[in-house]
Design an enzyme around this catalytic site. Structure first.
Site, PDB file in Angstrom:
ATOM      1  N   GLN A 179       0.874  -1.175   0.000  1.00  0.00           N
ATOM      2  CA  GLN A 179       0.000   0.000   0.000  1.00  0.00           C
ATOM      3  C   GLN A 179       0.912   1.225   0.000  1.00  0.00           C
ATOM      4  O   GLN A 179       2.060   1.156   0.422  1.00  0.00           O
ATOM      5  CB  GLN A 179      -0.884   0.014   1.254  1.00  0.00           C
ATOM      6  CG  GLN A 179      -1.784  -1.220   1.344  1.00  0.00           C
ATOM      7  CD  GLN A 179      -2.485  -1.372   2.691  1.00  0.00           C
ATOM      8  OE1 GLN A 179      -3.638  -1.011   2.826  1.00  0.00           O
ATOM      9  NE2 GLN A 179      -1.787  -1.923   3.670  1.00  0.00           N
TER      10      GLN A 179
ATOM     11  N   ASP B  80      -2.751 -12.421   4.940  1.00  0.00           N
ATOM     12  CA  ASP B  80      -4.072 -11.931   4.560  1.00  0.00           C
ATOM     13  C   ASP B  80      -5.108 -12.497   5.545  1.00  0.00           C
ATOM     14  O   ASP B  80      -5.139 -13.707   5.794  1.00  0.00           O
ATOM     15  CB  ASP B  80      -4.386 -12.401   3.133  1.00  0.00           C
ATOM     16  CG  ASP B  80      -5.611 -11.695   2.555  1.00  0.00           C
ATOM     17  OD1 ASP B  80      -6.533 -11.353   3.337  1.00  0.00           O
ATOM     18  OD2 ASP B  80      -5.648 -11.476   1.334  1.00  0.00           O
TER      19      ASP B  80
ATOM     20  N   ASP C  73     -10.572  -4.434  11.520  1.00  0.00           N
ATOM     21  CA  ASP C  73     -10.144  -3.029  11.455  1.00  0.00           C
ATOM     22  C   ASP C  73      -9.359  -2.867  10.166  1.00  0.00           C
ATOM     23  O   ASP C  73      -8.135  -2.759  10.171  1.00  0.00           O
ATOM     24  CB  ASP C  73      -9.263  -2.758  12.702  1.00  0.00           C
ATOM     25  CG  ASP C  73      -8.806  -1.320  12.786  1.00  0.00           C
ATOM     26  OD1 ASP C  73      -9.245  -0.497  11.965  1.00  0.00           O
ATOM     27  OD2 ASP C  73      -7.996  -1.027  13.689  1.00  0.00           O
TER      28      ASP C  73
END
Ligand code: SAM
Length: 293
Positions: A47, A152, A170
């Site tokens: 990310q 994951d 979350d």
């Protein structure tokens, strides 16, 4: 609002204006602007991670252009994500967190004195960057009751032989890595290993399609669900939602929640039993939208 010439900006998602340092997060023709003093960290990996020092919200974590937390209002988000499910049951002792790399959720969970917390986070770099530059976990991720695994979340719940009292998700705002956390199978796997499940479910006002898809898929995994809402100023237009799901009926009972709150004697900045109950009162437009599912 008027902008001085030097403060003009063009709306785009997660961009930095080069003249005046504004971080701008755009959503469908509207935007939130936060004045930035300094960029503390930036890295593009799984990310795009950015950490800013802001003028009035403290440190701020941004993933793929979307604000994940600011020091000033993260308690509003984390306390409602964690304490609402944990005050629904007596003696929560084994908790699974999916995502939550900044450690704010685990920090709140530890206030309930569980025996064990497992946090499954897909992106090790988020955890490392948050530990180095933000530290809102206050040491929680290093607590000896806490295990942090890097994989994951959907893979963990698919293969888990362990059972949990509560699962708390979350996850990142919609992006390629968090997509799995709203898949139908994800909820099915979770419902096999825990009887109580909570997740953040984005803004039902700004992100209607995502919100509805999440609820529809969760409904296929669990027999009962309830949506609750809260205010988080730096999330899209401020209104935030959460989903509580279970295979048993969910009936928040004020007397029981108050009793547990008094017994556990935890300190919060935002959550209290009155807010717990009130957060399940939904406005008419949202009830109608849920009724259409
Ligand atoms: N409070 C935030 C919000 O709602 O904007 C969420 C913040 S937290 C940092 C989100 C975390 O979820 C990130 O660290 C991200 O790496 C993690 N995550 C996203 N998808 C995941 C997945 N499939 N499995 C495990 N963790 C995931």
């Amino acid at each position: 609002m008027k902008f001085k010439k030097s403060e003009k900006f063009t709306e785009s998602s997660g961009s930095m204006n080069s003249v005046v340092q504004w971080f701008v997060e755009g959503y469908n023709g509207s935007a939130l602007m936060i004045k930035v003093k300094e960029i503390l960290f930036e890295k593009k990996g799984l990310q795009h991670i950015q950490i800013f020092e802001t003028e009035s919200f403290g440190k701020m974590l941004v993933l793929d252009g979307k604000i994940q937390l600011t020091e000033r209002d993260e308690v509003m988000y984390h306390e409602m994500l964690v304490h609402v499910p944990l005050f629904m049951i007596d003696g929560p002792s084994k908790i699974l967190v999916i995502g939550g790399g900044d450690g704010g959720s685990v920090r709140e969970i530890l206030k309930h004195e569980p025996d064990e917390v497992i946090m499954v986070e897909i992106d090790r770099e988020v955890v490392e960057a948050c530990q180095m530059h933000i530290g809102i976990d206050g040491g929680a991720l290093k607590d000896n009751r806490v295990t942090v695994l890097f994989e994951d979340g959907i893979e963990f719940v698919r293969t888990s032989k362990e059972k949990f009292d509560v699962i708390i998700v979350d996850g990142t705002d919609p992006n390629p890595v968090s997509k799995n956390l709203i898949a139908e199978e994800f909820y099915r796997y979770c419902s096999k290993i825990a009887n109580l499940f909570a997740t953040q479910s984005q803004s039902p006002f700004v992100q209607d399609q995502y919100f509805i898809e999440l609820i529809q898929n969760a409904q296929r995994g669990f027999n009962f669900y309830s949506v609750y809402i809260n205010y988080v100023p730096t999330y899209p237009l401020g209104l935030w939602s959460y989903l509580l799901a279970s295979n048993s009926e969910l009936n928040p009972n004020y007397d029981e929640i108050k009793r547990r709150w008094e017994e556990r004697n935890i300190e919060t900045k935002h959550y209290n039993p009155e807010l717990h109950m009130a957060s399940f009162a939904l406005p008419q437009w949202l009830k109608r939208r849920l009724g259409e599912i």
